[in-house]
Design an enzyme around this catalytic site. Structure first.
Site, mmCIF file in Angstrom:
data_model
loop_
_atom_site.group_PDB
_atom_site.id
_atom_site.type_symbol
_atom_site.label_atom_id
_atom_site.label_comp_id
_atom_site.label_asym_id
_atom_site.label_seq_id
_atom_site.Cartn_x
_atom_site.Cartn_y
_atom_site.Cartn_z
ATOM 1 N N GLU A 96 6.402 -19.182 76.302
ATOM 2 C CA GLU A 96 5.829 -20.477 75.961
ATOM 3 C C GLU A 96 4.368 -20.399 75.571
ATOM 4 O O GLU A 96 3.926 -21.078 74.669
ATOM 5 C CB GLU A 96 6.076 -21.517 77.066
ATOM 6 C CG GLU A 96 5.045 -21.543 78.181
ATOM 7 C CD GLU A 96 5.275 -20.564 79.297
ATOM 8 O OE1 GLU A 96 5.470 -19.363 79.026
ATOM 9 O OE2 GLU A 96 5.227 -20.981 80.455
ATOM 10 N N ASP A 99 -1.685 -16.817 77.095
ATOM 11 C CA ASP A 99 -2.933 -17.220 77.721
ATOM 12 C C ASP A 99 -3.830 -15.989 77.851
ATOM 13 O O ASP A 99 -4.753 -15.793 77.059
ATOM 14 C CB ASP A 99 -2.640 -17.858 79.078
ATOM 15 C CG ASP A 99 -3.857 -18.468 79.742
ATOM 16 O OD1 ASP A 99 -4.984 -18.265 79.261
ATOM 17 O OD2 ASP A 99 -3.690 -19.153 80.761
ATOM 18 N N THR A 102 -1.369 -10.864 79.444
ATOM 19 C CA THR A 102 -0.893 -9.845 80.384
ATOM 20 C C THR A 102 0.628 -9.814 80.470
ATOM 21 O O THR A 102 1.218 -8.732 80.560
ATOM 22 C CB THR A 102 -1.507 -10.050 81.781
ATOM 23 O OG1 THR A 102 -1.267 -11.384 82.211
ATOM 24 C CG2 THR A 102 -3.004 -9.779 81.771
ATOM 25 N N LYS A 128 -3.413 -19.456 73.041
ATOM 26 C CA LYS A 128 -4.748 -19.963 73.379
ATOM 27 C C LYS A 128 -5.806 -19.138 72.649
ATOM 28 O O LYS A 128 -5.787 -17.909 72.697
ATOM 29 C CB LYS A 128 -4.982 -19.923 74.887
ATOM 30 C CG LYS A 128 -4.171 -20.969 75.622
ATOM 31 C CD LYS A 128 -4.601 -21.048 77.069
ATOM 32 C CE LYS A 128 -3.819 -22.110 77.812
ATOM 33 N NZ LYS A 128 -4.292 -22.227 79.207
ATOM 34 N N TRP A 153 -5.753 -26.536 80.104
ATOM 35 C CA TRP A 153 -4.564 -26.481 80.953
ATOM 36 C C TRP A 153 -3.406 -27.114 80.179
ATOM 37 O O TRP A 153 -3.561 -28.141 79.525
ATOM 38 C CB TRP A 153 -4.793 -27.233 82.254
ATOM 39 C CG TRP A 153 -3.606 -27.121 83.157
ATOM 40 C CD1 TRP A 153 -2.659 -28.068 83.382
ATOM 41 C CD2 TRP A 153 -3.220 -25.980 83.927
ATOM 42 N NE1 TRP A 153 -1.705 -27.595 84.251
ATOM 43 C CE2 TRP A 153 -2.028 -26.299 84.600
ATOM 44 C CE3 TRP A 153 -3.766 -24.706 84.106
ATOM 45 C CZ2 TRP A 153 -1.381 -25.409 85.445
ATOM 46 C CZ3 TRP A 153 -3.116 -23.822 84.948
ATOM 47 C CH2 TRP A 153 -1.940 -24.179 85.602
ATOM 48 N N ILE A 154 -2.223 -26.498 80.260
ATOM 49 C CA ILE A 154 -1.050 -27.001 79.531
ATOM 50 C C ILE A 154 -0.036 -27.552 80.515
ATOM 51 O O ILE A 154 0.311 -26.897 81.499
ATOM 52 C CB ILE A 154 -0.387 -25.887 78.700
ATOM 53 C CG1 ILE A 154 -1.354 -25.357 77.647
ATOM 54 C CG2 ILE A 154 0.888 -26.400 78.041
ATOM 55 C CD1 ILE A 154 -0.817 -24.171 76.873
ATOM 56 N N TRP A 158 9.078 -29.711 80.740
ATOM 57 C CA TRP A 158 10.045 -29.139 81.684
ATOM 58 C C TRP A 158 9.450 -28.864 83.063
ATOM 59 O O TRP A 158 10.178 -28.566 83.993
ATOM 60 C CB TRP A 158 10.720 -27.885 81.137
ATOM 61 C CG TRP A 158 9.800 -26.828 80.611
ATOM 62 C CD1 TRP A 158 9.126 -25.882 81.324
ATOM 63 C CD2 TRP A 158 9.476 -26.594 79.255
ATOM 64 N NE1 TRP A 158 8.391 -25.080 80.489
ATOM 65 C CE2 TRP A 158 8.593 -25.495 79.206
ATOM 66 C CE3 TRP A 158 9.837 -27.197 78.046
ATOM 67 C CZ2 TRP A 158 8.073 -24.987 78.022
ATOM 68 C CZ3 TRP A 158 9.319 -26.691 76.872
ATOM 69 C CH2 TRP A 158 8.446 -25.607 76.869
#
Length: 168
Positions: A96, A99, A102, A128, A153-154, A158
């Site tokens: 999704e 960020d 990693t 991002k 922040w997302i 869901w």
């Protein structure tokens, strides 16, 4: 901290546009590979536009049982069965959000090590725009992002406890 709220419609429309770009690149994966949990729903939506079977792996970025202590590297919870023959196959890894990178780095690196004769690419719904801690492995074919977004922040639909209040 600023936040983005993304509804199912937002995600569906973003993936629809991204699938068109992927097809225009003349890229046709043999499999979609969802990184669980965040990549499961995007992979299923992507299957609507790129009709391929979905494989899954699951990782955790947290080392304790209640999910609050970040691990130094992701922890494998579920991985591909060893008898799946991916030799010569094109696999689009789906998550999704990219960020810190990693999770993508860990997943792609391990997939490429265990399936050296397969071709791996990645798709994230949101990338991002920030410096990343991880890097994409050399030899990866493509990196696709549905949208480039700021480092906020997302909130995804869901994850909402009250879906009726989510988009308001």
């Amino acid at each position: 901290m600023q936040q983005y709220n993304f509804t199912y419609n937002d995600i569906h429309n973003t993936i629809c546009k991204a699938a068109k770009v992927i097809r225009e690149q003349d890229y046709a994966p043999d499999y979609l590979l969802a990184i669980g949990g965040g990549g499961l729903i995007p992979a299923r939506i992507m299957r609507t536009f790129i009709n391929r079977p979905i494989l899954t792996v699951a990782l955790s970025r947290y080392s304790d049982e209640i999910g609050t202590a970040p691990a130094s590297t992701p922890i494998k919870l579920q991985w591909l069965e060893t008898d799946i023959n991916l030799a010569g196959k094109k696999i689009l890894v789906v998550d999704e959000v990219d960020d810190e990178r990693t999770t993508l780095e860990y997943t792609l690196q391990h997939l490429m090590e265990t399936h050296p004769d397969a071709e791996f690419s990645a798709f994230v719904v949101h990338n991002k725009k920030k410096a990343k801690k991880g890097k994409l492995p050399e030899g990866m074919k493509h990196f696709f992002a549905g949208e480039e977004i700021e480092d906020y922040w997302i909130n995804y639909a869901w994850d909402a406890e009250n879906i009726d209040a989510f988009a308001q």
